[in-house]
Design a protein around this motif. Structure first.
Motif, PDB file in Angstrom:
ATOM      1  N   MET A   1       0.843  -1.203   0.000  1.00  0.00           N
ATOM      2  CA  MET A   1       0.000   0.000   0.000  1.00  0.00           C
ATOM      3  C   MET A   1       0.875   1.249   0.000  1.00  0.00           C
ATOM      4  SD  MET A   1      -2.825   1.284   2.629  1.00  0.00           S
ATOM      5  CE  MET A   1      -2.004   2.802   2.892  1.00  0.00           C
ATOM      6  N   ALA A   2       0.516   2.195  -0.821  1.00  0.00           N
ATOM      7  CA  ALA A   2       1.330   3.415  -0.889  1.00  0.00           C
ATOM      8  C   ALA A   2       0.956   4.355   0.246  1.00  0.00           C
ATOM      9  CB  ALA A   2       1.112   4.107  -2.226  1.00  0.00           C
ATOM     10  N   ILE A   3       1.976   4.842   0.931  1.00  0.00           N
ATOM     11  CA  ILE A   3       1.713   5.806   1.987  1.00  0.00           C
ATOM     12  C   ILE A   3       1.805   7.215   1.404  1.00  0.00           C
ATOM     13  CG2 ILE A   3       4.156   5.925   2.719  1.00  0.00           C
ATOM     14  CD1 ILE A   3       1.217   6.039   5.099  1.00  0.00           C
ATOM     15  N   LEU A   4       2.628   7.322   0.345  1.00  0.00           N
ATOM     16  CA  LEU A   4       2.854   8.620  -0.281  1.00  0.00           C
ATOM     17  C   LEU A   4       2.680   8.474  -1.787  1.00  0.00           C
ATOM     18  CD1 LEU A   4       4.271  11.574   0.064  1.00  0.00           C
ATOM     19  CD2 LEU A   4       6.222  10.373  -0.876  1.00  0.00           C
ATOM     20  N   LYS A   5       2.057   9.478  -2.354  1.00  0.00           N
ATOM     21  CA  LYS A   5       1.805   9.422  -3.785  1.00  0.00           C
ATOM     22  C   LYS A   5       1.840  10.845  -4.319  1.00  0.00           C
ATOM     23  CE  LYS A   5      -1.909   7.962  -6.723  1.00  0.00           C
ATOM     24  NZ  LYS A   5      -3.260   7.445  -6.755  1.00  0.00           N
ATOM     25  N   THR A   6       2.564  11.045  -5.430  1.00  0.00           N
ATOM     26  CA  THR A   6       2.458  12.364  -6.054  1.00  0.00           C
ATOM     27  C   THR A   6       1.920  12.164  -7.446  1.00  0.00           C
ATOM     28  OG1 THR A   6       4.609  12.441  -7.142  1.00  0.00           O
ATOM     29  CG2 THR A   6       4.540  13.101  -4.828  1.00  0.00           C
ATOM     30  N   ALA A  31       5.883   3.017  -0.785  1.00  0.00           N
ATOM     31  CA  ALA A  31       5.101   2.030  -0.038  1.00  0.00           C
ATOM     32  C   ALA A  31       5.415   2.103   1.448  1.00  0.00           C
ATOM     33  CB  ALA A  31       5.410   0.633  -0.565  1.00  0.00           C
ATOM     34  N   VAL A  32       4.556   1.502   2.225  1.00  0.00           N
ATOM     35  CA  VAL A  32       4.768   1.432   3.667  1.00  0.00           C
ATOM     36  C   VAL A  32       6.032   0.631   3.938  1.00  0.00           C
ATOM     37  CG1 VAL A  32       3.854   0.514   5.831  1.00  0.00           C
ATOM     38  CG2 VAL A  32       2.317   1.606   4.175  1.00  0.00           C
ATOM     39  N   GLY A  33       6.891   1.150   4.787  1.00  0.00           N
ATOM     40  CA  GLY A  33       8.100   0.433   5.170  1.00  0.00           C
ATOM     41  C   GLY A  33       9.197   0.493   4.130  1.00  0.00           C
ATOM     42  N   ARG A 194       8.581  -0.253  10.423  1.00  0.00           N
ATOM     43  CA  ARG A 194       7.653  -0.119   9.282  1.00  0.00           C
ATOM     44  C   ARG A 194       7.245   1.319   8.996  1.00  0.00           C
ATOM     45  NH1 ARG A 194       8.242  -3.697   6.062  1.00  0.00           N
ATOM     46  NH2 ARG A 194       6.124  -3.601   5.210  1.00  0.00           N
ATOM     47  N   ARG A 195       8.201   2.244   9.045  1.00  0.00           N
ATOM     48  CA  ARG A 195       7.919   3.605   8.602  1.00  0.00           C
ATOM     49  C   ARG A 195       8.512   3.750   7.201  1.00  0.00           C
ATOM     50  NH1 ARG A 195       5.203   3.651  12.813  1.00  0.00           N
ATOM     51  NH2 ARG A 195       6.281   3.793  14.782  1.00  0.00           N
TER      52      ARG A 195
END
Lengths: 237, 854, 198
Positions: A1-6, A31-33, A194-195
Motif C-alpha cells: 500500500m502506498a503511503i505517499l503518492k504524487t 510504499a509502507v516500510g 515499518r515507517r
C-alpha cells in the motif's frame, strides 16, 4: 500500500522568461516500510520535492497524497497538524533546540500536540534508549556528538509515530562512520518499525542503504534503481 | 503548553545578560511611574490626615469654602434642617511644633511635629464621637485651659494627668492642664488635642467662631435621604459653604498634582523607551532563532504556538520586570520620602507615613509594565509566527528588511516636527505639552531617513580617527545597511537622552531664575519662619502685637509681616496675604511681571489706596482672570470686588494661588487674622549682637516661629535645591541606562548577521583588533546618532517644560550646557560599553567556522 | 601471484592437506563469493611450489595417494620467498576496467543508447553496494574485523566506480563527439594537433 503518492507534481519559481521549473510533472509512489533515496545533481529539484512532500511548500500544480490526504487541499493549520502527526523531519544540521536537552528535544512533536509532558518524555526516552542514547538523556545538544545529535533528531522524528519520515541530507554534516550509523538506523526505522523513509542525499554510499533510488534530473525522473525486493504495490511510474 | 513555558524560560536563561537588560528596561518604566506616584499621594494622604482627621460618626462635614472660621450662629441653621439628627460645631486648627519642642532633645527625631487643636462643646461632641478616656476624665463643660490628649502624645511630651502642657498660641505660649488621656494614637501625624470650644477660640484668636460643623443623620438613612439632606443644608447655608468634604489644604494638593504630572511625563517616556528596547530585543531574538522557529514549525508547531512562545517570553520578562519595578519603585519611593521628610518639614509640617499604594496605581503600573512588553513583543512575535517551516532547511539567516514606509514616515515626521515648532512659537500653553510628544514622535519617524546622512557625517569623523585602519568606513556602511533597525535603536537612545537634556534644560532654567527670586524674596536680615511655608492655613500665627513689640527693639528699622486668610474666587480656593504696602518692599520684594498702574512702587501704593490685589501667575491661570480684571472674593458675609493691578512672583508662594492685599483691606473685608511670616531689617549700623539677643528673647514666647538670619536661610535653601537638582540629574542619567540594551541588541544582530563577512575579513588579514574596532566604531556611530536626536528632542522638550511652567512660575529658558555635555558623554560611554561584548564575540570568531557559517 | 604466497603463508602456520588449504584460503579472503579458487588450481599451485622447492609433500603414504590425503609443509626456501613477498609492493590494476571496455566498445560499435548502458551499470553497482553494505552490517566487528575491512575496500571502490559513472555521464556527449581512438598507422609521425588532452 502506498503511503505517499504524487501526481504530476510541478513547481516553478518566478514567472515569464526568468521562470525556473524545479519540478516537472513528477509522479511517484512510496510504499509502507519502504526506504527511498532521492539523488541527483544540485538544482535537480530534490530539495523542492522534499519540501513539497512535507507540505512546507505549495506546488504550482499537481497533487501530493499522504496517507490518503491531499496536501494541496489543506490550509496552513491542517498542514501543521499533518506534519505533527503523520510526518517526521530530519535535517542536515540536526536543528535541535540548543536550550532543550535530548529528551525534551525528542519529545517536542508530541508535546506540541498537547500530550502531557511526563508521558511525552517517557515516549521520547523509549526511542532514545532504542537508539543507544539511554545514557545521554539529559545532555544538551552542545554536549552531544554530531551522530548523537542526529540520533536525537531521528528519535524526535519518530516520537509521534508518523507514517513517513522525510530526511534532507541526514548525513551531510557527519563523518563517514557516523553517516553509516545514521543510514543504518534509518534503514532499521523502515524495516523494523515499518515507517516509510524518503531521504535526499548526494552520497552513493548512503543511498545504497535504500530499497530504491530515484534519480532526478532537471525536475524530472531520470532513472530509478531498485536495490532490494520490496513490498508489493510500490511501483513508480 | 508547558513546553512553551520551558522553552521560553530556557531561552531567557540562555541569554542572561540580554534578558536581564531587557527586563531592566521594563523595570525602569514601572519604577519611575510607580515610585513617583507613591511619593506624591503619600504626601497628599499625610496632608489629608493632618487636615481632616478621623471622621467618626460624621456623615457630613461643613466648612466654609474659603476654610475660614465662621460664626457659631450658623450651627443653629444646620440643626434646623429636617433630617439632621445631630450637628456639632468645632474649631479646629493644626498647630505646628518647632523642632525639639516636646522632648527638648536635638539628637532624637521628633515623634510629634504638629497636632490638631480641636475645640468642642463636650456634651455635644459626645453625641457624634466617642472619647474612650483611659485615664482621668473627659473635659468638663465649663472648663478652661484643660486638655485631653492621647497616650502617645502624653508619652512623647512626658506629661501625666494634672501636669501642664505648654502649647503655642496667638498670644504666646499658653499652659493647658491635662485632665484626661485617650488611647494611643495609631495614625501618624494625626495627633489631636481636645479643649473646650471657648479655650480653643481664645488660643487661636477666633472668639465666637467655629470652622467646622459635623452632621450626623439618623441611622439607616438611605442614599436618597442623604442627598436630600445634603442639598437642604447646602441651600440653607449658601454657596460659600461646602458640605461633604473639607477643602483646607487644596492649594497644596494642586501643586503636588503638578509635580505628579511632570513625573508621569517622565514615566511615560521611560515606558516609550522600554517599548522600543523590547521591540528591538524581540526582533533580535526572532532573527537569531529563525531556524529554530522554522524547525518547530516543520515539527508541527502552529503559528499560534510560535506566537505564544515569543509572547510567553515577553510575558515572563514583563512580569519579572514589572514586579521588580514595583518592589524597587516602592523602596525608592520610601527612601525618597524618608530623605525628603527633613527638608520638607521646613516648608510643610507634615509627617509622612509609609508609602501609600493605591490599588488603582498598582493595577495601572502592572498593566502598563506587562502591557508595554506584550505590545512591543507582539510585532516581532507576529513576524516570528510567519517564519516559514522552510527556514529550518534553508541554511542562511537573513533578516527581511523592515520598511514601514520609510518615505511616508519621513513626510509624516517632518510634518509633526514643523507643526510642533510652529506651536512653540504661538506660545499656547495648552498645546505645547502634547507637542513635546509630537516632536519626539516626529524625530522617531524621521530618524530612518536621517541615519544615512548622520552616519556618513560621523563616519568621516571616525575615518579621521581610525585613518590608518580604514575601519571607520566599514562601520559606517554596516550601519547604513539596516537604517530602520539603527533608527529604532537610535530612537530608544534618543528618548533616554532627551529626558536627560530636557531635565537639564528645566533644571538650569529653574535654578538660575529661582536663585534670583530667592535672594529677592528672602533678602531681609531676619526671618520669622513658620513650620509650613506655603500652606499658611496650617500655621498658627501670632497676633499683631508681636510685630509691634519687635518694632520697639532698638536697632530694628522695619518689620513686615504677612497676614494670612483664605478666600475664594470663581470657586477656586486662594490664599490672601496681607502686607504692609510701605514696609513690605523694604524688607522683601515681589518680582513683577506685569502691572496696570505703572512701576513696582505704584503697584504697592495702589494696594493701600483701593481694593486692589497683586496676584501671582498661578492665580491668573487657576482663577481664570487677567491683569486689570475686577473679581469677586468671598468673605464671611458674602463677596467683595477687588481689582487685579499686577502679577508678580514670590518664591514662598511660587506654586500656590496667592493674592497680596493690604493688611488694612484684609482686616476691613475679611476679618481678623494672624501674622504667619515676619521679616525684619536692622537699622544701618545697629549693634547686631544685642539686637539679635533682644529679638530672640522676644521670639521665645512664640515657638511657632523659627528665627533665622536671612543670609543663612537663603544659603540653606540654595544648598538644598542644588542637592535636589543634583540628585535629579543622577536619576535621569539612570533613565538612560536601558538605551544601553538597545545598542547592545543592534550590535549583536549585526555581528550575527555578518558572521561570514567577519570570517572573510579575518581570512584576508584583518586582525582581531581591527574587527573589534569595526564593531566599536559602529557602536560609537550609533550612539552619536542617538545623541544628536536625543539632544534635539531634549532641547525641545526642555523648552516646552519651561514654557509650561512659566504659567505658574516666571522663568527664562536657559540653554542646558551641562545637560548636553552629560548626554553626549553618557551616550558615547554607553556606546562603548555596549560594544564590548559584541566586539569580543566578533573578534573571537574562528575564521574557518565563520566562513562556513551560513 | 598472490595465491601462491597466500598458500605459503597458510602453510607457514602449520602443515595442511590440500582441501584444508582451500578452506582456509576461502575463510581468510571472506568466502567463496568474494574470491573463488577451484581445487584444481590449489593442487596445480602446490605442485609448482613443490617443484620450486618452497614446499615439501610430507606424505608417508607415497605418490599413489589421493592428492587430498597428502600433507604439505613449507621449506626454509619457502619462508624466505614469503618474506621477499612481504617486503615487496602489490600493484593495483585499475586501468584494466571491464566496464570501460564495454563502453568504448559501444562507442566504437556506434551504439545509440549509451545512457542506457550507464544506467544499467549504475544500477548494478548500486545493487552491489547495497548487498555489500547489508553484508557488512551483518558482520560482528569484534571478531570479524578483517572481513569488514575487506568489505570496506569493496564498498569504497564501488562507491568510487559510481562516482566515476557520474563523471562519465556528464561528459558522455563530448566523448561521442571526439574521434574514436585509432591504431597509430605512422608511429613516427607528428601527433595530431587538434586532439588535445583534456
Amino acid at each position: 500500500m502506498a503511503i505517499l503518492k504524487t501526481n504530476q507534481l510541478t513547481k516553478t519559481y518566478g514567472a515569464g522568461d526568468t521562470a525556473v521549473t524545479a519540478l516537472d510533472h513528477l509522479s511517484l509512489e512510496i510504499a509502507v516500510g519502504e526506504m527511498v533515496a532521492i539523488m541527483g545533481p544540485s538544482g535537480c529539484g530534490k530539495s523542492t520535492l522534499l519540501h513539497l512532500l512535507g507540505g512546507l511548500d505549495t506546488p504550482t500544480s499537481g497533487e501530493v497524497w499522504i496517507d490518503g490526504q491531499n496536501l494541496t487541499r489543506l490550509n496552513d493549520n491542517q498542514l501543521t497538524e499533518l506534519r505533527r502527526r503523520k510526518l517526521g523531519f530530519i535535517f542536515q544540521f540536526f536543528n535541535l533546540i540548543p536550550v532543550l536537552n535530548a529528551v525534551e528535544n525528542a519529545a517536542l512533536p508530541v508535546t506540541l500536540d498537547g500530550m502531557a509532558s511526563q508521558q511525552a518524555q517517557a515516549k521520547a526516552t523509549e526511542w532514545l534508549q532504542r537508539f543507544g542514547l539511554g545514557n545521554r538523556l539529559k545532555n544538551l545538544p552542545s554536549q552531544l556528538s554530531g551522530g548523537q545529535q542526529q540520533r536525537v533528531a531521528i528519535a524526535r522524528a519518530l516520537v509521534a509515530e508518523p507514517a513517513l519520515i522525510l530526511a534532507d541530507e541526514p548525513t551531510g554534516n557527519l563523518d563517514t562512520h557516523a553517516s553509516d550509523e545514521i543510514a543504518a538506523l534509518l534503514r532499521q526505522v523502515a524495516k523494523e518499525y515499518r515507517r516509510s523513509v524518503v531521504m535526499v542525499t548526494h552520497d552513493p554510499r548512503i543511498a545504497a542503504y535504500a530499497d530504491r533510488i530515484i534519480f532526478l534530473k532537471d525536475g524530472k525522473l531520470a532513472d530509478e534503481t531498485v536495490l532490494a525486493s520490496q513490498p508489493a504495490g510500490a511501483v513508480a511510474h | 503548553m508547558n513546553t512553551l513555558l520551558t522553552l521560553a524560560t530556557r531561552y531567557l536563561m540562555g541569554r542572561k545578560l540580554r534578558t536581564a537588560l531587557t527586563t531592566l528596561a521594563v523595570m525602569f518604566g514601572v519604577l519611575v511611574l510607580f515610585g513617583m506616584n507613591i511619593i506624591l499621594p503619600t504626601m497628599i494622604t499625610a496632608l489629608q490626615a493632618n487636615v481632616q482627621g478621623a471622621s467618626g460618626l460624621v456623615d457630613f462635614s461643613i466648612s466654609q469654602v474659603s476654610g475660614e472660621p465662621f460664626s457659631q450662629d450658623i450651627l443653629a441653621k444646620v440643626q434646623a434642617v429636617a433630617g439632621v439628627r445631630v450637628a456639632v460645631g468645632s474649631l479646629q486648627r493644626t498647630i505646628n511644633l518647632p523642632a525639639n519642642y516636646l522632648d527638648n532633645a536635638p539628637d532624637t527625631p521628633d515623634r510629634i511635629t504638629s497636632f490638631q487643636l480641636i475645640g468642642v462643646i463636650p456634651s455635644e461632641a459626645s453625641q457624634i464621637r466617642t472619647f474612650p478616656v483611659v485615664e482621668g476624665t473627659f473635659l468638663q463643660e465649663s472648663a478652661t485651659q484643660q486638655a485631653v490628649i492621647s497616650r502617645t502624645f502624653a508619652d512623647a511630651s512626658a506629661v501625666k494627668i494634672g501636669d501642664e502642657l505648654e502649647i503655642p498660641s496667638v498670644s504666646g505660649v499658653q499652659p493647658l492642664q491635662v485632665v484626661g488621656i485617650l488611647p494611643p494614637n495609631t495614625d501618624p501625624g494625626g495627633e489631636r488635642v481636645y479643649v473646650t470650644l471657648a479655650t480653643a477660640q481664645k488660643l487661636v484668636g477666633s472668639v465666637g467662631k467655629i470652622n467646622q460643623i459635623d452632621v450626623n443623620l439618623p441611622a439607616m438613612a438611605d442614599e436618597a435621604t442623604r442627598e436630600t439632606v445634603q442639598a437642604d443644608i447646602q441651600s440653607a447655608l449658601g454657596t460659600s459653604f461646602s458640605v461633604g468634604t473639607l477643602l483646607s489644604g487644596t492649594e497644596m494638593f494642586a501643586s503636588i498634582q503638578m509635580a505628579e504630572a511632570a513625573f508621569n511625563l517622565f514615566g511615560v517616556l521611560a515606558f516609550f523607551m522600554g517599548g522600543f528596547i523590547i521591540f528591538n530585543t524581540f526582533r533580535t531574538l526572532v532573527v537569531e532563532r529563525r531556524r529554530d522557529i522554522g524547525m518547530l514549525r516543520s515539527l508541527g508547531a502552529t503559528r499560534g504556538h510560535i506566537l505564544g512562545l515569543v509572547l510567553v517570553e515577553g510575558l515572563v520578562q514583563g512580569i519579572v520586570g514589572t514586579t521588580g519595578g514595583l518592589i524597587v519603585g516602592y523602596g525608592l519611593g520610601a527612601l525618597i520620602l524618608r530623605l525628603a521628610e527633613a527638608p520638607l518639614s521646613q516648608f510643610i509640617n507634615i509627617q509622612l507615613g509609609k508609602p501609600v499604594v493605591s490599588p488603582a496605581l498598582l493595577i495601572v503600573s502592572s498593566l502598563l509594565g506587562v502591557g508595554t512588553t506584550l505590545l512591543a513583543g507582539l510585532f516581532p512575535a507576529l513576524s516570528a509566527s510567519r517564519v516559514a517551516p522552510l527556514e529550518a532547511l534553508r541554511p542562511n539567516t537573513h533578516m527581511p528588511q523592515m520598511r514601514w514606509q520609510r518615505g511616508m514616515g519621513f513626510i509624516l515626521g517632518g510634518i509633526f516636527i514643523v507643526v510642533s515648532i510652529f506651536v512653540l512659537f504661538t506660545g499656547n500653553a495648552l498645546w505645547i505639552v502634547p507637542c513635546g510628544f509630537l516632536f519626539l514622535i516626529g524625530l522617531v519617524l524621521v530618524a530612518p531617513a536621517l541615519v544615512q546622512p548622520l552616519a556618513v557625517w560621523f563616519g568621516r569623523l571616525l575615518g579621521w580617527l581610525y585613518a590608518r585602519q580604514g575601519t571607520g568606513t566599514l562601520a559606517q556602511s554596516n550601519l547604513t545597511r539596516q537604517p530602520t533597525r539603527v533608527a529604532v535603536t537610535a530612537s530608544a537612545t534618543m528618548l533616554g537622552l532627551a529626558v536627560l537634556v530636557a531635565a537639564g534644560g528645566l533644571v538650569s532654567s529653574l535654578t538660575s531664575t529661582m536663585f534670583d527670586v530667592i535672594r529677592k524674596s528672602l533678602g531681609s536680615d531676619y526671618l520669622f519662619v513658620p513650620p509650613s511655608i506655603g500652606v499658611w492655613g496650617s500655621n498658627l500665627g501670632s497676633g499683631a502685637e508681636f510685630a509691634e513689640t519687635l518694632r520697639t527693639i532698638p536697632g530694628v528699622e522695619t518689620v513686615s509681616a504677612l497676614r494670612y486668610l483664605p478666600s475664594s474666587a470663581n470657586g477656586q480656593v486662594l490664599t490672601l496675604l496681607g502686607i504692609d504696602p510701605q514696609a513690605f518692599p523694604k524688607v522683601s520684594g515681589l518680582s513683577f511681571q506685569q502691572s496696570v498702574v505703572g512701576n513696582d512702587d505704584q503697584s504697592y501704593a495702589t494696594l493701600a489706596n483701593e481694593r486692589a490685589l497683586i496676584v501671582n501667575g498661578v492665580f491668573l491661570s487657576t482663577v481664570g482672570a487677567q491683569v486689570g480684571d475686577v473679581i469677586d472674593l468671598s468673605t464671611t458675609e458674602g463677596t467683595v470686588s477687588y481689582r487685579i493691578v499686577a502679577v508678580a512672583a514670590d518664591i514662598l508662594n511660587a506654586k500656590i494661588v496667592t493674592a497680596y492685599i493690604s493688611q488694612a483691606n484684609l482686616q476691613a473685608d475679611f476679618g481678623d487674622s494672624a501674622d504667619v511670616f515676619i521679616q525684619l531689617n536692622l537699622k544701618p549700623g545697629a549693634d547686631v549682637a544685642s539686637t539679635e539677643q533682644a529679638i530672640k528673647t522676644l521670639a521665645a514666647d512664640y515657638p511657632q516661629f523659627n528665627v533665622i538670619a536671612g543670609r543663612e536661610y537663603t544659603d540653606v535653601m540654595l544648598n538644598q535645591m542644588s542637592a535636589a537638582f543634583g540628585a535629579m540629574y543622577f536619576l535621569f542619567a539612570m533613565l538612560a541606562i536601558p538605551s544601553l540594551i538597545a545598542m547592545l541588541n543592534t550590535l549583536t544582530i549585526g555581528v550575527i548577521e555578518r558572521t561570514r563577512e567577519i570570517g572573510m575579513l579575518r581570512a584576508v588579514g584583518a586582525t582581531r583588533q581591527q574587527v573589534r574596532t569595526i564593531v566599536t566604531a559602529e557602536a560609537l556611530l550609533l550612539a552619536a546618532i542617538g545623541a544628536i536626536l536625543g539632544i534635539l528632542g531634549g532641547l525641545y522638550l526642555g523648552y516646552v517644560l519651561v514654557l509650561a511652567m512659566q504659567a505658574m512660575f516666571p522663568m527664562g529658558y536657559r540653554f542646558p550646557v551641562n545637560g548636553v555635555i552629560i548626554a553626549l558623554f553618557v551616550a558615547l560611554l554607553f556606546g562603548a560599553i555596549a560594544a564590548i561584548l559584541p566586539a569580543r564575540q566578533a573578534a573571537r570568531l574562528r575564521v574557518v567556522e565563520a566562513l562556513r557559517y551560513e | 601471484m598472490s595465491i601462491r604466497h597466500a598458500l605459503l603463508g597458510l602453510l607457514s602456520q602449520r602443515p595442511r592437506h590440500g582441501y584444508e588449504l582451500r578452506a582456509a584460503f576461502s575463510a581468510v579472503v571472506g568466502g567463496e563469493e568474494s574470491w573463488e579458487v577451484k581445487p584444481a588450481q590449489i593442487y596445480m599451485t602446490l605442485e609448482r611450489l613443490t617443484e620450486a622447492g618452497w614446499v615439501v609433500c610430507e606424505s608417508n603414504l607415497g605418490e599413489g595417494q589421493e592428492p587430498a590425503r597428502r600433507i604439505y609443509a613449507i621449506t626454509p626456501q619457502g619462508h624466505s620467498a614469503l618474506q621477499a613477498w612481504f617486503g615487496s609492493g602489490v600493484p593495483s590494476e585499475h586501468q584494466r576496467d571491464p566496464f570501460f571496455l564495454k563502453l568504448i566498445t559501444a562507442v566504437v560499435a556506434g551504439e545509440k543508447d549509451l545512457q542506457r548502458i550507464l544506467q544499467v551499470q549504475r544500477a548494478t553497482l548500486y545493487r552491489e553496494l547495497h548487498a555489500l553494505t547489508a553484508l557488512r552490517g551483518r558482520l560482528d566487528a569484534r571478531v570479524e574485523l578483517a572481513q569488514i575491512l575487506l568489505l570496506d575496500k569493496a564498498i569504497m571502490h564501488t562507491e568510487a566506480d559510481i562516482r566515476w559513472l557520474d563523471f562519465i555521464e556528464i561528459r558522455l556527449d563530448e566523448i561521442c563527439r571526439q574521434p574514436i581512438p585509432q591504431p597509430e598507422l605512422r608511429p613516427r609521425g607528428r601527433p595530431k594537433k587538434e586532439i588535445q588532452p583534456e
